[in-house]
Design an enzyme around this catalytic site. Sequence first.
Site, short mmCIF file in Angstrom:
data_model
loop_
_atom_site.label_atom_id
_atom_site.label_comp_id
_atom_site.label_asym_id
_atom_site.label_seq_id
_atom_site.Cartn_x
_atom_site.Cartn_y
_atom_site.Cartn_z
N ASP A 46 40.97 51.73 43.31
CA ASP A 46 40.68 50.29 42.56
C ASP A 46 41.46 50.55 41.40
O ASP A 46 42.10 51.34 41.12
CB ASP A 46 39.14 50.27 42.31
N TYR A 66 40.81 30.65 47.11
CA TYR A 66 40.45 31.88 47.72
C TYR A 66 40.33 31.77 49.05
O TYR A 66 40.85 32.85 49.52
CB TYR A 66 38.98 32.10 47.10
C1 15L Z 1 32.87 35.66 49.82
O1 15L Z 1 33.82 35.32 50.37
C2 15L Z 1 32.54 36.16 48.30
O2 15L Z 1 33.36 37.52 48.32
C3 15L Z 1 31.04 36.60 48.32
O3 15L Z 1 31.11 36.86 46.88
C4 15L Z 1 30.17 35.36 48.57
O4 15L Z 1 30.50 34.34 48.00
C5 15L Z 1 30.43 35.09 50.09
O5 15L Z 1 31.79 34.95 50.26
C6 15L Z 1 29.86 34.12 50.69
O6 15L Z 1 30.21 33.18 51.24
O7 15L Z 1 28.37 34.12 50.60
#
Ligand code: 15L
Length: 267
Positions: free
Chosen positions: A34, A136
């Site tokens: 990390d 994202y």
């Molecule tokens: C994700 O991809 C995120 O990393 C996490 O923080 C949550 O937001 C999750 O999805 C979700 O959809 O609950």
Amino acid sequence: ASARRIVFTGASGGIGTMIRPLLAPLYPGLVLSDKVKPKDLLPSETFVAADLTKPDEVAAAVKGADSVIHLGGYSVEGPWDTILQANIIGCYNLFEAARQAGVKRVVFASSNHAVGFYPRKRKIGTDVTVRPDSRYGVSKAFGEALGALYADKHGMSVTCLRIGNVGPRPLDVRRLAIWISPEDIVQLIGIGLNHPDIRFEIVYGVSDNETSWWDNSRAQSLGYRPKGKSEDHRAHAEAEQAKIGPDPVGDLFQGGTFCASEFTNDV
Ligand code: 15L
């Protein structure tokens, strides 16, 4: 034969912190990576710092590895440059360094947000067209595509986990559908690291939830037997949901608030 060397990126992140105690007995010698070192390194763990945007650092981190668990990156929606650096460039650097190092297997943390704009009314498998709900989500679809390229072109074994939401219990009603327990995600990582027949797979990272929106039969046929059941936590999830209130966009779609954010379409 020497012991396996497995490198775990994103080890200091949310999921990493939850599952490290479960991974430690299964994978002694696990190499954590990390940007920042976890404070509580276990005796069986080692650590190598790497910024995913720096190819040299990523190459040093995966050197000598036979497998990589790639959870590193930016884990929610963010500005384009943040997503570009951590999840697009970072993911490319990881796969390319892995190829150059002769890594045989990669387990990649994709996300439900790669398909977040499917309506909750629809049950989807892993063979649907991606419908990302955010920059994202686009970056996670990119990671899946990159994994397919490295599998097909270079013979890497790549398992993409379209993760719902990992935690000790589901946080709200949406998470009753997509929740996965830490134990169950560790089981899926194990399939990605060990199953003899994997070339390229996408499976949903979800427990045995009654209200799931996903057909996870591919995971089942690879041996996945989830033990978590979100219904056991329904009262908690509903109580939390009552504090949140309705979201006219987010409540229609699987991706929830990620869909509603910056939304300018009509519903
Ligand atoms: C994700 O991809 C995120 O990393 C996490 O923080 C949550 O937001 C999750 O999805 C979700 O959809 O609950």
